[in-house]
Design a protein around this motif. Structure first.
Motif, short mmCIF file in Angstrom:
data_model
loop_
_atom_site.label_atom_id
_atom_site.label_comp_id
_atom_site.label_asym_id
_atom_site.label_seq_id
_atom_site.Cartn_x
_atom_site.Cartn_y
_atom_site.Cartn_z
N LYS A 63 0.83 -1.20 0.00
CA LYS A 63 0.00 0.00 0.00
C LYS A 63 0.87 1.26 0.00
O LYS A 63 0.59 2.20 -0.74
N CYS A 67 0.94 4.09 -2.88
CA CYS A 67 0.69 5.51 -2.60
C CYS A 67 1.80 6.37 -3.19
O CYS A 67 1.53 7.42 -3.77
N HIS A 72 -4.29 4.11 -6.04
CA HIS A 72 -5.21 3.97 -4.91
C HIS A 72 -5.23 2.51 -4.48
O HIS A 72 -5.51 1.61 -5.27
N CYS A 73 -4.94 2.28 -3.21
CA CYS A 73 -4.85 0.92 -2.67
C CYS A 73 -5.48 0.90 -1.29
O CYS A 73 -5.33 1.85 -0.51
N GLU A 74 -6.18 -0.16 -0.97
CA GLU A 74 -6.80 -0.34 0.34
C GLU A 74 -6.41 -1.70 0.91
O GLU A 74 -6.27 -2.67 0.17
N ASN A 104 -6.98 0.08 -7.22
CA ASN A 104 -7.87 0.60 -8.24
C ASN A 104 -7.10 0.77 -9.54
O ASN A 104 -6.17 1.57 -9.63
N TRP A 109 -11.80 -1.81 -8.84
CA TRP A 109 -10.97 -2.40 -7.79
C TRP A 109 -10.59 -3.83 -8.15
O TRP A 109 -11.44 -4.59 -8.64
#
Length: 195
Positions: A63, A67, A72-74, A104, A109
């Motif tokens: 992550k 960034c 975009h990463c979750e 994403n 996603w």
């Protein structure tokens, strides 16, 4: 025409950055790498030191790198049918808790699991030592329909399925691992975990 080429180049760039980060993270054998000093607070060696010491996970590392690259990463929390899980076992509390990531790409996603992708295999393979890395590509941009057999997120929306599966149905799914899907096998009927 030129605008479409720019959009296509941008989409390829996002995919390429994600792929490079994924391969870099899973290629690091932390048992062989020693990270003795911190050169810079955001240096990659510092990030590896956090993973090696147990203060961070591969998912946090992935992550952070996403960034830095503008992706975009979750981090997704949930349960997984990992090592030691057998059909019919209860999943509650911290038992079989796990995490993975979603990134994403091109407005949608996609699921990625760096920890499960970096396999350490014992055995002989030609002239390689007894312990060698074997990367499992199944865990890069995995289809949600295949991923749900092993991982169940706390938030149903992170299943990324059109119709989220209830937890009871996840528990009743057969226990299959990545080789099943890597060999092109699929279930064409609904089977339960126990027959």
């Amino acid at each position: 025409m030129v605008r479409n080429l720019h959009i296509l180049a941008f989409k390829i760039s996002i995919f390429f950055h994600c792929r490079v980060i994924f391969r870099w993270v899973i290629a690091k054998d932390l048992n062989k790498n020693t990270v003795n000093e911190i050169v810079h607070p955001n240096a990659t060696s510092t990030l590896l030191k956090g993973v090696k010491s147990g203060k961070e996970t591969y998912h946090h590392l992935f992550k952070k790198l996403c960034c830095y690259a503008g992706l975009h990463c979750e981090i997704i929390l949930g349960y997984s049918k990992g090592a030691g899980y057998k059909p019919g076992m209860r999943m509650e509390g911290n038992s079989f808790r796990n995490s993975w990531t979603a990134v994403n790409i091109d407005g949608s996603w996609r699921l990625i699991n760096c920890t499960w992708a970096a396999r350490h295999v014992t055995g002989h393979r030609d002239d390689l030592p007894q312990l060698f890395h074997k990367y499992d590509e199944f865990y890069f941009l995995t289809d949600p329909e295949d991923y749900i057999y092993q991982h169940y997120p706390d938030e149903p929306s992170w299943q990324l399925l059109d119709i989220p599966l209830p937890f009871s149905e996840f528990l009743n799914l057969p226990v299959v691992k990545s080789p099943f899907f890597n060999y092109g096998l699929r279930f064409y009927s609904n089977y339960g975990a126990t027959i």
